[in-house]
Structures are given as C-alpha cells and as structure tokens.
Design an enzyme around this catalytic site. Structure first.
Site, mmCIF file in Angstrom:
data_model
loop_
_atom_site.group_PDB
_atom_site.id
_atom_site.type_symbol
_atom_site.label_atom_id
_atom_site.label_comp_id
_atom_site.label_asym_id
_atom_site.label_seq_id
_atom_site.Cartn_x
_atom_site.Cartn_y
_atom_site.Cartn_z
ATOM 1 N N ALA A 154 47.792 28.165 89.237
ATOM 2 C CA ALA A 154 46.550 27.263 89.927
ATOM 3 C C ALA A 154 46.274 26.226 89.071
ATOM 4 C CB ALA A 154 45.588 28.351 90.294
ATOM 5 N N THR B 3 54.100 20.676 74.308
ATOM 6 C CA THR B 3 53.467 19.437 74.095
ATOM 7 C C THR B 3 54.131 18.646 73.074
ATOM 8 O OG1 THR B 3 51.449 18.311 73.753
ATOM 9 C CG2 THR B 3 51.750 20.463 72.700
ATOM 10 N N ASP B 4 54.030 17.367 73.147
ATOM 11 C CA ASP B 4 54.425 16.561 72.068
ATOM 12 C C ASP B 4 53.844 16.519 70.951
ATOM 13 O OD1 ASP B 4 52.512 15.240 73.105
ATOM 14 O OD2 ASP B 4 53.471 13.269 73.687
ATOM 15 N N GLU B 5 52.186 16.982 71.186
ATOM 16 C CA GLU B 5 51.340 16.976 70.100
ATOM 17 C C GLU B 5 51.883 17.834 68.885
ATOM 18 O OE1 GLU B 5 47.302 16.939 70.583
ATOM 19 O OE2 GLU B 5 47.518 16.296 72.615
#
Length: 377
Positions: A42, A159-161
């Site tokens: 959601a 994530t790329d982080e």
C-alpha cells in the site's frame, strides 16, 4: 502506462478521480509462478508494482501484506476492486502474520519492499524503528519463507544508498562494490541486504537483490523531496533545502522502476544482484528550481520560494550506480526526467494535499512564501 479511470468530479471518491499508473512491460507467464506476495504493497513503489502485476498479469494472484503505517494508504489500491487481488493487514516484524499469509495464499514468489525509507527520520528519535523494520523485519520474512519452503523466487528491493557516497569523478558503481552506508537508514538496508545474501548462501534460498536509484512519481508520500516541495508550493509555502543544495541525486520514474522489477521477476537470475540506475542526476537546488518552473514561476521569482536550512548530520554528496547488468536483460529507461517530473507535478497539484488525508502537519512547519496568494496552473 496509465489505465483510464473515471472522469474526475466532486461526486466520485478520490481514488476514482486519479489515473491508474502502472509500468509498461508484459512478459509471458513465468512457469511455476502463480501466487505473488508483495510486502508494503500500500506504499509508493510497491503499490505501483501491485497495480502493474494485477492489471498486466491477470493469470497471477497478487497478495499485499501491509501494516498501513503513516505513508501507506488503501487509496493506492482501491482501483483493483473487482480483481483477484487480496489485501492482508499485517506486519513483517510479526512472524505469525508472515507465516499465515504464506500458507493461506500458497505463496510461491515474494517481492519484499516493506521498509522505512525517510532518511531524515532515521537520524532522529525513530532510528531504532528503522533497524526493527528494515533489518529485523527482513530477517523475519526470510526465516518464515525458509520454514515455509515453497518460495521459488524472493526479490529483495534495496537502495543505492547502501554503497555510500561517491565523488563527482568516480565511475558508476557495479553490483560488486563494497557496502559503505553512511546514515542509519542506509545501514539498516545494508544489514537487510546482507541477511538476504546470507540466506542465499547458507540455506540456498532463491534470493535476488535489487538496488535502485531514487524513485519518484505519483503516490509517493509527501515526506520525500519531490512530492514535499510540490505540496509546499501548491500551498504557497517555501521549500527548505539542506545546506547549499549542491548534493545531487539520480531520479528514476516509478514506471521505469516497475518495468525493471517486472523484468527481473521474469528474466532475472537467482543469486544475482541488479542495480536499477539512471543517468538523470540533479542537485537539490536545481531540482527545486525545475519544480518552480513547472509552477510557472519565472527565474526572478525562484529565490522567494527557496530557503536554506541546516544540513543533515551527514549528507552524501551523490550516488551513482551502473545498470549494465539489468540492461542486458532487455530493460531500458523510457521516461525522460522532464516528462516524468511534469506528470508527477500535475498529479500532486490535483491529489497530493488530500490523498493521504490531512497532511497539514507536514506543511505548516514550513514558512509561507511571499507569493502565497498567486496561483498558477
């Protein structure tokens, strides 16, 4: 891709007034795939994925597991009424919620997107919660899937982080780069990545890890920079920029991210890591100015709506990842940044202030701009 919804009018529920957004890809049915679980369905990216899978692949049964925290809303999924889609309110940190869902719906494929993702909040009093949801929640999900024993593909979305920051002249990072997260959010996601990889190595679980650039588009809760700035400007308020605004990020339109996830589902290899990357890189300051352009403000008016504030305790200068491996599967970015940002601005100007209910507490803390009474369309 946008599926036509009913024409907007005051008598229709809000969710019926919105276009229905999905990706564009369509593959042949994957043998052995019948029942797909999407965690966090959601929320932002996951709801795009749910809509795409349900509407593009009626031969799959799609189940969403979500605890409906503050950044999720059933408005993201109500357009699927009348389909075979199933929603389960549950928490990935509660083993019985996960196990019962796997068993009840005979799940064979898992997309794990449930996570806390707002970096600013991870620096504050909610930092323990990031570890609980992102690391421990992933561990619960992995362990429940291992015990269940019938999952044929587990796609963990990261994530790329997790790679940490890179300098302006550095090459884009490959999937083999070391993980060097610099903030609590990124560290919690790196921990989840390592747990996922450990279950692949130790228990031969069918894991695929995905690491993506910043994703933007309609349906993203207005705590992230693009939807927040659009909602602030629509309310006649200023945009607060951390530091001097020179930090850059790469932005990928949600539809392209969903095409990538769909491609990885149907063509990806178990045990592989895939970067979902773009070359669309822009500084926070220039991003703000581009959004002001979308509102019709001239360059001479920009500074009136920009205010600089104290930077984060640590703010990565930039991220950049190489998506060559994914492109070899046939994926390609289709939405230029200028096009995607205009679609996004248009949606938030119509729906952003009401889609999640009352978000005034997010906006009232920001200073009012000098042109607050001027509305441009």
């Amino acid at each position: 891709m946008t599926f036509d919804a009913d024409n907007a009018c005051d008598q229709l529920p809000l969710w019926k007034q919105s276009p229905v957004f999905t990706g564009t890809t369509k593959f042949d049915k994957l043998e052995g795939t019948c029942n797909i679980l999407v965690t966090g369905g959601a929320g932002f990216i996951a709801s795009w994925l749910v809509r795409h899978l349900v509407l593009q692949y009626p031969e799959y049964n799609v189940v969403c597991l979500d605890n409906l925290d503050y950044c999720a809303t059933l408005n993201n999924l109500k357009c699927l009424q009348g389909t075979t889609f199933q929603f389960v309110k549950g928490d990935i940190t509660v083993p019985r919620d996960v196990s019962s869902t796997l068993e009840k719906f005979a799940i064979d494929t898992v997309f794990h997107l449930a996570a806390l993702s707002h970096v600013d909040r991870s620096f504050g009093g909610d930092s323990f919660e990031f570890t609980a949801v992102n690391a421990y929640g992933t561990h619960v999900l992995l362990e429940c899937c291992k015990s269940y024993g019938k999952v044929k593909k587990f796609i963990h979305v990261s994530t790329d982080e997790v790679y940490g920051e890179i300098n302006a002249n550095d090459d884009d990072l490959l999937e083999s780069a070391i993980l060097a997260p610099t903030n609590p959010y990124a560290a919690s996601k790196a921990a989840a990545d390592m747990l996922a990889n450990s279950y692949y190595k130790s228990f031969k679980m069918p894991i695929v890890i995905v690491r993506c650039n910043n994703v933007y588009g309609p349906h993203q809760f207005p705590e992230k920079i693009i939807p927040k700035f659009v909602c602030l400007l629509e309310s006649g308020r200023k945009c607060l920029i951390h530091g001097d605004g020179s930090n850059t990020r790469r932005y990928l339109y949600a539809g392209d991210a969903i095409d990538a996830l769909d491609t990885i589902l149907h063509k990806g290899t178990i045990g592989q890591i895939y970067n979902i990357g773009t070359a669309d890189e822009i500084s926070n300051l220039d991003l703000c100015k581009q959004l002001l352009d979308c509102f019709g403000y001239s360059a001479t008016q920009h500074e009136a709506f920009i205010q600089h504030t104290q930077d984060r305790p640590f703010n990565d200068c930039r991220y950049a990842i190489d998506a060559t491996r994914l492109k070899k599967l046939g994926w390609a970015q289709k939405t230029p940044f200028d096009q995607g940002i205009q679609i996004t601005v248009d949606w938030y100007r119509t729906f952003g202030l009401t889609w999640w209910g009352d978000i005034s507490d997010i906006l009232t803390a920001f200073p009012v701009g000098p042109l607050a009474n001027i509305r441009t369309m």
